[in-house]
Design an enzyme around this catalytic site. Structure first.
Site, mmCIF file in Angstrom:
data_model
loop_
_atom_site.group_PDB
_atom_site.id
_atom_site.type_symbol
_atom_site.label_atom_id
_atom_site.label_comp_id
_atom_site.label_asym_id
_atom_site.label_seq_id
_atom_site.Cartn_x
_atom_site.Cartn_y
_atom_site.Cartn_z
ATOM 1 N N GLY A 119 0.805 -1.223 0.000
ATOM 2 C CA GLY A 119 0.000 0.000 0.000
ATOM 3 C C GLY A 119 0.830 1.261 0.000
ATOM 4 C CG HIS B 187 5.357 4.867 -4.976
ATOM 5 N ND1 HIS B 187 5.896 4.156 -6.033
ATOM 6 C CD2 HIS B 187 5.803 4.249 -3.851
ATOM 7 C CE1 HIS B 187 6.658 3.194 -5.563
ATOM 8 N NE2 HIS B 187 6.609 3.198 -4.248
ATOM 9 N N GLY C 156 5.562 4.240 -8.987
ATOM 10 C CA GLY C 156 6.234 2.972 -9.250
ATOM 11 C C GLY C 156 5.216 1.839 -9.272
ATOM 12 C CG HIS C 157 3.159 0.700 -5.708
ATOM 13 N ND1 HIS C 157 3.422 1.671 -4.791
ATOM 14 C CD2 HIS C 157 3.672 -0.452 -5.213
ATOM 15 C CE1 HIS C 157 4.079 1.148 -3.761
ATOM 16 N NE2 HIS C 157 4.249 -0.144 -3.999
ATOM 17 C CE LYS D 293 12.960 0.361 -3.163
ATOM 18 N NZ LYS D 293 12.296 0.861 -1.989
ATOM 19 C CD GLN E 43 10.028 -7.889 -2.266
ATOM 20 O OE1 GLN E 43 9.871 -7.846 -1.064
ATOM 21 N NE2 GLN E 43 9.387 -7.062 -3.102
ATOM 22 C CB SER F 2 10.719 3.990 -1.491
ATOM 23 O OG SER F 2 10.465 3.362 -0.251
ATOM 24 C CB SER F 3 5.624 3.256 0.650
ATOM 25 O OG SER F 3 5.052 2.654 -0.497
HETATM 26 O O1 PAF Z 1 7.639 -5.250 -1.885
HETATM 27 C C1 PAF Z 1 6.671 -5.277 -1.106
HETATM 28 O O2 PAF Z 1 5.866 -4.341 -1.045
HETATM 29 C C2 PAF Z 1 6.488 -6.450 -0.171
HETATM 30 O O3 PAF Z 1 7.705 -6.958 0.224
HETATM 31 C C3 PAF Z 1 5.603 -7.557 -0.793
HETATM 32 C C4 PAF Z 1 6.238 -8.134 -2.038
HETATM 33 C C5 PAF Z 1 4.234 -6.987 -1.107
HETATM 34 C C6 PAF Z 1 5.426 -8.703 0.207
HETATM 35 O O4 PAF Z 1 4.826 -8.281 1.375
#
Ligand code: PAF
Length: 283
Positions: free
Chosen positions: A32, A35, A37-38, A150, A154, A186-187
């Site tokens: 949530g 921004h 990027g999302h 970014k 992950q 980034s949030s």
């Molecule tokens: O990148 C993120 O926002 C979090 O790490 C994710 C992938 C939603 C997992 O909680």
């Protein structure tokens, strides 16, 4: 229209029905406070899939007790508008006990790529990410999943999760979106004071400086890392967690990179209580 779904059972029912109707499902997992990027991830999902699900869940499993879980920024109203405008069909917004009901007792633990960098600073973080992402994949029944570059490590962890469990899902990693001064969106940027926000531009500046060094022929890891540190240290009062060069595909920290090897430059830097990460891949 965007539908907001808050239970796992209903989300999975909708997803399974869409699947049976022959639809292709794309998922954008987020925490949530969305921004641009999302938004770019949602656009990409929209172009790939018939049904786009954005998940919003601030996942307690991936925060250590000392981290920012309780103050993580939230704004569901704004997120709903952004997700709708970007073309999402469903917003999945479970509360913690929906994802982790009483008696929940499972950890998805990914080895290898989880060990260095973020894994050193945040030893339980990637297990939390892998566990929630595996569950989100099953709830949303997605055919494709969209993550930002970014969070480079992950994305590698999710890739390994998909391969090792043979999850039938395509991982799509999308370019980092940056503000005009180069700061990666980034949030967590909302935590920065105006002064820290200005200083944060040094991250991308140091990545670009080291990139230029690679382009001019430097392949020694120590020289590249020294270059990153030197540029970062032009900003006063910051705290470098790591500033590293590694193999872009394995995260191996070779002494000297072969010319055929992609190099990823990885940063984690603290500005006061805020920890920012960024990276750049040079091939
Ligand atoms: O990148 C993120 O926002 C979090 O790490 C994710 C992938 C939603 C997992 O909680």
């Amino acid at each position: 229209v965007l539908h907001t779904i808050s239970t796992a059972a209903e989300m999975q029912r909708i997803a399974l029905a869409a699947k049976r109707a022959g639809k292709r499902i794309g998922v954008v997992p987020t925490m949530g406070f969305l921004h641009d990027g999302h938004a770019s991830l949602i656009h990409k999902a929209r172009s790939d899939a018939n049904v786009v699900i954005v998940t919003i869940f601030v996942n307690p499993l991936q925060f250590a007790p000392t981290e920012d879980l309780s103050r993580y920024p939230r704004d569901l109203e704004r997120d709903t508008e952004l997700a709708a405008n970007a073309g999402a069909d469903y917003l999945f917004t479970p509360v913690p006990h929906e994802m982790y009901p009483p008696g929940f007792d499972l950890t998805v633990s990914v080895g290898g790529v989880t060990a260095p960098f973020e894994g050193v600073s945040r030893p339980t973080h990637f297990n939390g990410v892998a566990t929630v992402v595996a569950k989100l994949f099953l709830i949303t029944q997605a055919d494709s999943a969209f993550f930002g570059q970014k969070d480079y490590q992950q994305a590698m962890v999710v890739g390994k999760l998909i391969r090792d469990l043979a999850i039938p899902i395509q991982l799509v990693v999308c370019p980092t979106r940056r503000d005009a001064d180069g700061v990666a969106m980034s949030s967590r940027n909302v935590y920065l004071s105006p002064e820290e926000r200005t200083k944060a531009a040094v991250l991308y500046k140091s990545l670009q400086t080291a990139q230029n060094l690679i382009t001019s022929g430097e392949r020694r890891r120590e020289a590249l890392e020294e270059c990153l540190r030197t540029t970062l240290n032009t900003a006063f009062g910051i705290n470098i967690d790591y500033a590293a060069a590694a193999d872009a595909d394995t995260l191996e920290q070779c002494d000297v990179f072969a010319t055929t090897q992609g190099i990823v430059l990885l940063l984690a830097v603290r500005f006061g209580t805020t920890r920012l990460i960024d990276n750049l891949v040079v091939r």
